[in-house]
Design an enzyme around this catalytic site. Sequence first.
Site, PDB file in Angstrom:
ATOM      1  N   ARG A 181      11.852  -5.635   5.152  1.00 32.60           N
ATOM      2  CA  ARG A 181      11.623  -4.187   4.976  1.00 32.60           C
ATOM      3  C   ARG A 181      12.579  -3.377   5.852  1.00 32.60           C
ATOM      4  NH1 ARG A 181       5.744  -1.695   5.551  1.00 32.60           N
ATOM      5  NH2 ARG A 181       5.828  -2.631   7.628  1.00 32.60           N
ATOM      6  N   ARG A 218      11.071  -1.501  11.339  1.00 27.20           N
ATOM      7  CA  ARG A 218       9.968  -0.949  12.125  1.00 27.20           C
ATOM      8  C   ARG A 218       9.734  -1.818  13.361  1.00 27.20           C
ATOM      9  NH1 ARG A 218       4.978   0.499   8.160  1.00 27.20           N
ATOM     10  NH2 ARG A 218       3.844  -0.662   9.761  1.00 27.20           N
ATOM     11  N   ARG A 234      -1.271  -7.945  13.598  1.00 23.86           N
ATOM     12  CA  ARG A 234      -1.750  -6.969  12.600  1.00 23.86           C
ATOM     13  C   ARG A 234      -2.606  -7.670  11.548  1.00 23.86           C
ATOM     14  NH1 ARG A 234       3.909  -5.000  10.978  1.00 23.86           N
ATOM     15  NH2 ARG A 234       2.904  -3.811   9.324  1.00 23.86           N
ATOM     16  N   LYS A 286       0.830  -1.211   0.000  1.00 23.58           N
ATOM     17  CA  LYS A 286       0.000   0.000   0.000  1.00 23.58           C
ATOM     18  C   LYS A 286       0.867   1.265   0.000  1.00 23.58           C
ATOM     19  CE  LYS A 286      -1.980  -0.994   3.932  1.00 23.58           C
ATOM     20  NZ  LYS A 286      -1.291  -2.248   4.294  1.00 23.58           N
ATOM     21  N   ARG A 340     -10.024   1.876   8.053  1.00 24.20           N
ATOM     22  CA  ARG A 340      -9.610   0.521   8.400  1.00 24.20           C
ATOM     23  C   ARG A 340     -10.665  -0.208   9.208  1.00 24.20           C
ATOM     24  NH1 ARG A 340      -3.551   1.135   8.323  1.00 24.20           N
ATOM     25  NH2 ARG A 340      -2.725  -0.839   9.011  1.00 24.20           N
TER      26      ARG A 340
HETATM   27  P1  AP5 Z   1       4.860  -1.570   1.888  1.00 30.89           P
HETATM   28  O1  AP5 Z   1       4.508  -0.758   0.702  1.00 30.89           O
HETATM   29  O2  AP5 Z   1       5.635  -0.919   2.995  1.00 30.89           O
HETATM   30  O3  AP5 Z   1       3.535  -2.313   2.451  1.00 30.89           O
HETATM   31  P2  AP5 Z   1       2.291  -1.740   3.225  1.00 30.89           P
HETATM   32  O4  AP5 Z   1       1.081  -2.376   2.631  1.00 30.89           O
HETATM   33  O5  AP5 Z   1       2.327  -0.252   3.305  1.00 30.89           O
HETATM   34  O6  AP5 Z   1       2.544  -2.399   4.649  1.00 30.89           O
HETATM   35  P3  AP5 Z   1       2.482  -1.757   6.103  1.00 30.89           P
HETATM   36  O7  AP5 Z   1       3.177  -2.730   7.016  1.00 30.89           O
HETATM   37  O8  AP5 Z   1       2.957  -0.354   6.114  1.00 30.89           O
HETATM   38  O9  AP5 Z   1       0.948  -1.802   6.360  1.00 30.89           O
HETATM   39  P4  AP5 Z   1       0.244  -1.679   7.683  1.00 30.89           P
HETATM   40  O10 AP5 Z   1      -1.148  -1.507   7.225  1.00 30.89           O
HETATM   41  O11 AP5 Z   1       0.451  -2.828   8.614  1.00 30.89           O
HETATM   42  O12 AP5 Z   1       0.963  -0.456   8.446  1.00 30.89           O
HETATM   43  P5  AP5 Z   1       0.598   1.067   8.619  1.00 30.89           P
HETATM   44  O13 AP5 Z   1       1.842   1.831   8.682  1.00 30.89           O
HETATM   45  O14 AP5 Z   1      -0.471   1.474   7.689  1.00 30.89           O
HETATM   46  O15 AP5 Z   1       5.662  -2.858   1.368  1.00 30.89           O
HETATM   47  C1  AP5 Z   1       6.206  -3.808   2.302  1.00 30.89           C
HETATM   48  C2  AP5 Z   1       7.588  -4.276   1.830  1.00 30.89           C
HETATM   49  O16 AP5 Z   1       7.437  -4.996   0.612  1.00 30.89           O
HETATM   50  C3  AP5 Z   1       8.569  -3.131   1.529  1.00 30.89           C
HETATM   51  O17 AP5 Z   1       9.826  -3.519   1.953  1.00 30.89           O
HETATM   52  C4  AP5 Z   1       8.511  -2.976   0.000  1.00 30.89           C
HETATM   53  O18 AP5 Z   1       9.751  -2.528  -0.534  1.00 30.89           O
HETATM   54  C5  AP5 Z   1       8.170  -4.381  -0.457  1.00 30.89           C
HETATM   55  N1  AP5 Z   1       7.282  -4.402  -1.636  1.00 30.89           N
HETATM   56  C6  AP5 Z   1       6.264  -3.541  -1.916  1.00 30.89           C
HETATM   57  N2  AP5 Z   1       5.641  -3.898  -3.057  1.00 30.89           N
HETATM   58  C7  AP5 Z   1       6.275  -5.029  -3.507  1.00 30.89           C
HETATM   59  C8  AP5 Z   1       6.068  -5.884  -4.642  1.00 30.89           C
HETATM   60  N3  AP5 Z   1       5.111  -5.663  -5.543  1.00 30.89           N
HETATM   61  N4  AP5 Z   1       6.910  -6.955  -4.782  1.00 30.89           N
HETATM   62  C9  AP5 Z   1       7.885  -7.186  -3.875  1.00 30.89           C
HETATM   63  N5  AP5 Z   1       8.124  -6.394  -2.781  1.00 30.89           N
HETATM   64  C10 AP5 Z   1       7.319  -5.345  -2.594  1.00 30.89           C
HETATM   65  O19 AP5 Z   1      -0.054   1.059  10.089  1.00 30.89           O
HETATM   66  C11 AP5 Z   1       0.754   0.772  11.217  1.00 30.89           C
HETATM   67  C12 AP5 Z   1      -0.109   0.790  12.478  1.00 30.89           C
HETATM   68  O20 AP5 Z   1      -0.666   2.108  12.655  1.00 30.89           O
HETATM   69  C13 AP5 Z   1      -1.320  -0.144  12.490  1.00 30.89           C
HETATM   70  O21 AP5 Z   1      -0.971  -1.452  12.877  1.00 30.89           O
HETATM   71  C14 AP5 Z   1      -2.219   0.573  13.511  1.00 30.89           C
HETATM   72  O22 AP5 Z   1      -1.792   0.314  14.819  1.00 30.89           O
HETATM   73  C15 AP5 Z   1      -1.984   2.044  13.214  1.00 30.89           C
HETATM   74  N6  AP5 Z   1      -2.930   2.589  12.230  1.00 30.89           N
HETATM   75  C16 AP5 Z   1      -2.632   3.089  10.996  1.00 30.89           C
HETATM   76  N7  AP5 Z   1      -3.739   3.491  10.357  1.00 30.89           N
HETATM   77  C17 AP5 Z   1      -4.776   3.233  11.203  1.00 30.89           C
HETATM   78  C18 AP5 Z   1      -6.185   3.388  11.105  1.00 30.89           C
HETATM   79  N8  AP5 Z   1      -6.764   3.900  10.009  1.00 30.89           N
HETATM   80  N9  AP5 Z   1      -6.950   3.015  12.171  1.00 30.89           N
HETATM   81  C19 AP5 Z   1      -6.394   2.515  13.282  1.00 30.89           C
HETATM   82  N10 AP5 Z   1      -5.071   2.324  13.448  1.00 30.89           N
HETATM   83  C20 AP5 Z   1      -4.264   2.677  12.412  1.00 30.89           C
HETATM   84 MG    MG Z   2       2.697   1.170   4.790  1.00 33.59          MG
END
Ligand code: AP5
Ligand code: MG
Length: 227
Positions: free
Chosen positions: A138, A171, A182, A25, A100
Site C-alpha cells: 500500500r 503508512r 493491529r 474498508k 471498533r
Molecule cells: P484499504 O482499503 O486501504 O484497506 P483498509 O481496510 O482500509 O485497511 P486499513 O489498514 O486502513 O485499516 P485499519 O483498520 O488498520 O486502519 P485505519 O486507518 O482504520 O486497502 C489496503 C490495500 O489493499 C490498498 O493498497 C488497496 O489498494 C488494496 N486493495 C483494496 N481492496 C482490494 C481488493 N479487493 N483486491 C486487491 N487489493 C485491494 O486505523 C488506523 C489506526 O487508527 C488504528 O490502528 C487505531 O489506532 C486508530 N483508530 C481508527 N479508528 C479507530 C476507532 N474507531 N477506535 C480506536 N482507534 C481507532
Molecule cells: Mg483504511
Amino acid sequence: MAADRSRARGFAVRVIFLGPPGAGKGTQAARLAAHLGVPKISTGEMLRSAIAKDTPLGRKASPLMGKGRLVPDDLLLALIGERTAEQDCRDGFVFDGFPRTLPQAQGLERMPGGEAAGFVVFDFQVPKAELMRRLSGRRWCPKCQATYHVTNDPPKQEGICDVCGSRLEQRDDDTEAVIERRLREYNQRTLPLIDYYRGRARLVPIDGDRAPDTVFQDLLSAVEVRA
Ligand code: AP5
Ligand code: MG
C-alpha cells in the site's frame, strides 16, 4: 449530482464497515459514499489528520497508532458525535473504521440517528496472507489521504498521487510488527461486534478477497435491497 441522488432517495443510508486492516474498508467506503452521495467518515483518516496538524487529539493518538493499538473510546465517541451532527450527514454516511469496540457501538446507539437498526453493517473477510500482501504494497498520500497499491492499484506516475500530485509514502503503521498488533486488536476487540450486530442491524458478510469491482457490486446490491 451525488448530493441530489441522496436527497432523491428520501431516506438516510447509514453504513458500518467491519474488517481487519487491509480488508479494503477505505477503498470501498470511498466508492460507496461517492455513489450514494453521502460523506465517508474514516476515523483512521481523521486521526492521521489530527496527528499531521499536531492537535491535542493527534498528540494523544500518535503513540498508540504507531504501536497498532486502539485510541481510547471516549475520544472516538466525541469525534464521531461532532462529525455526525454536521449538516452533510443528514441523508446518511458511510463509517470506515468506526465503531471498533463494544463501548463504541453502545455509545453510537445513544447518539441521534445512531440506533443499530438503522445501519447496514458489512463484515469484510479476507485471509491473513492476502492482508499482509495488500498492506506491504500500500502507498498513501499524506496530503489528501488517497490510497494506492504498487501492483493492484498503482498511481499513473510512480510514487506520485493522482489526485493532488504529492509524493506517496508508506503508512507508519504498515510495518510487519505493527500490522500483527493491529490484527490482534481487531480479533480481540472488534470481532465481538459481529455478534453484537447480528439481530440488531442488517449484517452482511462480504468476501473481500475478490476484485474491487466485484466487491463493490455486492455492496451496492445489499444497500439497494434495503431501499
Ligand atoms: P484499504 O482499503 O486501504 O484497506 P483498509 O481496510 O482500509 O485497511 P486499513 O489498514 O486502513 O485499516 P485499519 O483498520 O488498520 O486502519 P485505519 O486507518 O482504520 O486497502 C489496503 C490495500 O489493499 C490498498 O493498497 C488497496 O489498494 C488494496 N486493495 C483494496 N481492496 C482490494 C481488493 N479487493 N483486491 C486487491 N487489493 C485491494 O486505523 C488506523 C489506526 O487508527 C488504528 O490502528 C487505531 O489506532 C486508530 N483508530 C481508527 N479508528 C479507530 C476507532 N474507531 N477506535 C480506536 N482507534 C481507532
Ligand atoms: Mg483504511
